[in-house]
Design a protein around this motif. Structure first.
Motif, mmCIF file in Angstrom:
data_model
loop_
_atom_site.group_PDB
_atom_site.id
_atom_site.type_symbol
_atom_site.label_atom_id
_atom_site.label_comp_id
_atom_site.label_asym_id
_atom_site.label_seq_id
_atom_site.Cartn_x
_atom_site.Cartn_y
_atom_site.Cartn_z
ATOM 1 N N VAL A 85 -6.727 1.716 9.368
ATOM 2 C CA VAL A 85 -7.715 2.405 8.525
ATOM 3 C C VAL A 85 -8.129 1.577 7.301
ATOM 4 C CG1 VAL A 85 -8.104 4.482 7.154
ATOM 5 C CG2 VAL A 85 -7.066 4.660 9.417
ATOM 6 N N PRO A 86 -7.366 1.001 6.455
ATOM 7 C CA PRO A 86 -5.931 1.110 6.185
ATOM 8 C C PRO A 86 -5.636 2.252 5.218
ATOM 9 C CG PRO A 86 -6.845 -0.613 4.814
ATOM 10 C CD PRO A 86 -7.990 -0.038 5.620
ATOM 11 N N ALA A 87 -4.499 2.927 5.424
ATOM 12 C CA ALA A 87 -4.139 4.049 4.557
ATOM 13 C C ALA A 87 -2.638 4.301 4.623
ATOM 14 C CB ALA A 87 -4.890 5.308 4.985
ATOM 15 N N ILE A 88 -2.116 4.886 3.547
ATOM 16 C CA ILE A 88 -0.732 5.331 3.502
ATOM 17 C C ILE A 88 -0.733 6.714 2.858
ATOM 18 C CG2 ILE A 88 -0.330 4.079 1.335
ATOM 19 C CD1 ILE A 88 2.632 3.789 2.249
ATOM 20 N N GLY A 89 0.043 7.632 3.420
ATOM 21 C CA GLY A 89 0.106 8.979 2.873
ATOM 22 C C GLY A 89 1.456 9.605 3.135
ATOM 23 N N TRP B 222 6.726 8.095 4.440
ATOM 24 C CA TRP B 222 5.323 7.714 4.289
ATOM 25 C C TRP B 222 4.772 7.346 5.663
ATOM 26 C CZ3 TRP B 222 2.903 8.285 -0.272
ATOM 27 C CH2 TRP B 222 3.704 8.465 -1.403
ATOM 28 N N TRP B 223 3.562 7.781 5.928
ATOM 29 C CA TRP B 223 2.848 7.486 7.168
ATOM 30 C C TRP B 223 1.878 6.356 6.865
ATOM 31 C CZ3 TRP B 223 4.583 10.052 11.388
ATOM 32 C CH2 TRP B 223 5.405 11.152 11.138
ATOM 33 N N VAL B 224 1.971 5.271 7.619
ATOM 34 C CA VAL B 224 1.199 4.068 7.337
ATOM 35 C C VAL B 224 0.301 3.748 8.528
ATOM 36 C CG1 VAL B 224 1.324 1.642 6.660
ATOM 37 C CG2 VAL B 224 3.168 3.211 5.983
ATOM 38 N N ASP B 225 -1.000 3.748 8.289
ATOM 39 C CA ASP B 225 -1.971 3.390 9.328
ATOM 40 C C ASP B 225 -2.677 2.116 8.880
ATOM 41 O OD1 ASP B 225 -4.047 3.127 11.140
ATOM 42 O OD2 ASP B 225 -4.379 5.279 11.286
ATOM 43 N N GLY B 226 -2.245 0.999 9.414
ATOM 44 C CA GLY B 226 -2.810 -0.294 9.031
ATOM 45 C C GLY B 226 -4.210 -0.522 9.543
ATOM 46 N N SER C 28 -1.104 -1.927 -1.372
ATOM 47 C CA SER C 28 -1.745 -3.148 -1.865
ATOM 48 C C SER C 28 -1.816 -4.232 -0.796
ATOM 49 C CB SER C 28 -1.006 -3.675 -3.104
ATOM 50 O OG SER C 28 0.240 -4.257 -2.757
ATOM 51 N N LEU C 29 -0.972 -4.148 0.218
ATOM 52 C CA LEU C 29 -0.924 -5.160 1.276
ATOM 53 C C LEU C 29 -1.744 -4.795 2.511
ATOM 54 C CD1 LEU C 29 2.919 -5.851 1.069
ATOM 55 C CD2 LEU C 29 1.072 -7.168 -0.015
ATOM 56 N N LEU C 30 -1.954 -3.502 2.728
ATOM 57 C CA LEU C 30 -2.618 -3.047 3.954
ATOM 58 C C LEU C 30 -4.002 -3.649 4.204
ATOM 59 C CD1 LEU C 30 -1.588 0.712 4.212
ATOM 60 C CD2 LEU C 30 -0.730 -1.240 5.532
ATOM 61 N N PRO C 31 -4.836 -3.892 3.178
ATOM 62 C CA PRO C 31 -6.162 -4.449 3.474
ATOM 63 C C PRO C 31 -6.138 -5.819 4.157
ATOM 64 C CG PRO C 31 -6.122 -3.513 1.273
ATOM 65 C CD PRO C 31 -4.701 -3.505 1.776
ATOM 66 N N TYR C 32 -4.996 -6.502 4.127
ATOM 67 C CA TYR C 32 -4.904 -7.842 4.712
ATOM 68 C C TYR C 32 -4.314 -7.842 6.115
ATOM 69 C CZ TYR C 32 -5.835 -8.887 -0.099
ATOM 70 O OH TYR C 32 -6.415 -8.913 -1.341
ATOM 71 N N VAL C 33 -3.796 -6.711 6.575
ATOM 72 C CA VAL C 33 -3.105 -6.647 7.858
ATOM 73 C C VAL C 33 -4.072 -6.686 9.044
ATOM 74 C CG1 VAL C 33 -1.605 -5.200 9.292
ATOM 75 C CG2 VAL C 33 -1.091 -5.491 6.872
ATOM 76 N N ASN C 34 -5.263 -6.144 8.887
ATOM 77 C CA ASN C 34 -6.244 -6.068 9.975
ATOM 78 C C ASN C 34 -7.535 -6.763 9.529
ATOM 79 O OD1 ASN C 34 -7.591 -5.320 12.342
ATOM 80 N ND2 ASN C 34 -7.966 -3.228 11.664
ATOM 81 N N PRO C 35 -7.483 -8.084 9.310
ATOM 82 C CA PRO C 35 -8.633 -8.779 8.734
ATOM 83 C C PRO C 35 -9.883 -8.801 9.610
ATOM 84 C CG PRO C 35 -6.984 -10.358 9.444
ATOM 85 C CD PRO C 35 -6.376 -8.993 9.592
ATOM 86 N N LEU C 36 -9.720 -8.625 10.910
ATOM 87 C CA LEU C 36 -10.881 -8.623 11.800
ATOM 88 C C LEU C 36 -11.490 -7.235 11.929
ATOM 89 C CD1 LEU C 36 -9.527 -10.964 14.625
ATOM 90 C CD2 LEU C 36 -10.793 -11.572 12.549
#
Length: 182
Positions: free
Chosen positions: A157-161, A151-155, A63-71
Motif C-alpha cells: 500500500v504501504p501502510a501500518i496499523g 501491528w498489521w503491515v502492508d508493504g 518510515s521504511l515502507l515507501p522503499y520496500v515496493n519501489p516499482l
C-alpha cells in the motif's frame, strides 16, 4: 534428474528478499533494476538510524515502507511480505515484480488468533499473513508484535496499523516466521 518447472533466474538478487526461489520472478528492465538498487541503497541508509538496523516502533517501520515496493507493483504481495519480514529483522530488502501470493501459510481462525499467537510469542515476533478471498483472489501482508502491541503491515500500500477488519471475507492463513525476544 530435475523434474521441476524451469524458473527464471532472480534478477537483483543482492537486494531482493530470500525466499525468491519459491516465487516466479517476472522480467525486469534495466530501469526497474536501477530503481530497485536505488531504493535498496536508501532503505539501507535509513536503517542505520536504528539499533542494529532494526526498526523499533511502528513509526520506524512506517518510515521504511515507501522503499520496500519501489516499482509500485500491485500483484507482488508475496515478495513484498518477504521483503517486509527482512526489514523488520534489520536486513534491507526491496520487492521486484514476482507474481503470485502463495506464502505456504497455515489456516488460522482470523486476525484475533494471529494477534494471540504473536503476543504469546513475545516482543518482535512476526509472521506472514495470507488472505484468500471467495472470488479466488488473495493478498499477503505481515503482522508484528512491537512492545506487546500487534501491528498489521502492508508493504504494497504501504501502510501500518494496529487493527485489521475481521469482516474480510475468505480464509486466513498465517506462518509465525520469527519468535520474539522474551
Amino acid at each position: 534428474m530435475h523434474t521441476g518447472v524451469a524458473r527464471r533466474p532472480v534478477q537483483g538478487v543482492d537486494y531482493r528478499p530470500s525466499g525468491m526461489a519459491y516465487l516466479n520472478d517476472a522480467p525486469h528492465t534495466a530501469q526497474d533494476l536501477a530503481l530497485l538498487a536505488n531504493a535498496h541503497a536508501k532503505l539501507k541508509l535509513l536503517m542505520t538510524m536504528f539499533p542494529n538496523g532494526v526498526p523499533q516502533t511502528a513509526k520506524d517501520v512506517a518510515s521504511l515502507l515507501p522503499y520496500v515496493n519501489p516499482l509500485k507493483g500491485t500483484a507482488n504481495c508475496a515478495e513484498i511480505s518477504l521483503a517486509v519480514r527482512s526489514v523488520l529483522l534489520g536486513d534491507a530488502r526491496v520487492a521486484g515484480r514476482s507474481p503470485g501470493n502463495n506464502m505456504n501459510a497455515f489456516p488460522i481462525a482470523g486476525p484475533q488468533a494471529i494477534e494471540k499467537e504473536l503476543l504469546d510469542a513475545g516482543n518482535r515476533a512476526q509472521g506472514n499473513v495470507q488472505l484468500m478471498f471467495p472470488d479466488g483472489g488473495g493478498h499477503g501482508l505481515n503482522a508484528v508484535n512491537l512492545h506487546n502491541k500487534v501491528w498489521w503491515v502492508d508493504g504494497q500500500v504501504p501502510a501500518i496499523g494496529d487493527a485489521i477488519s475481521s469482516n474480510v471475507g475468505g480464509n486466513w492463513f498465517f506462518t509465525l516466521t520469527d519468535r520474539g525476544l522474551h
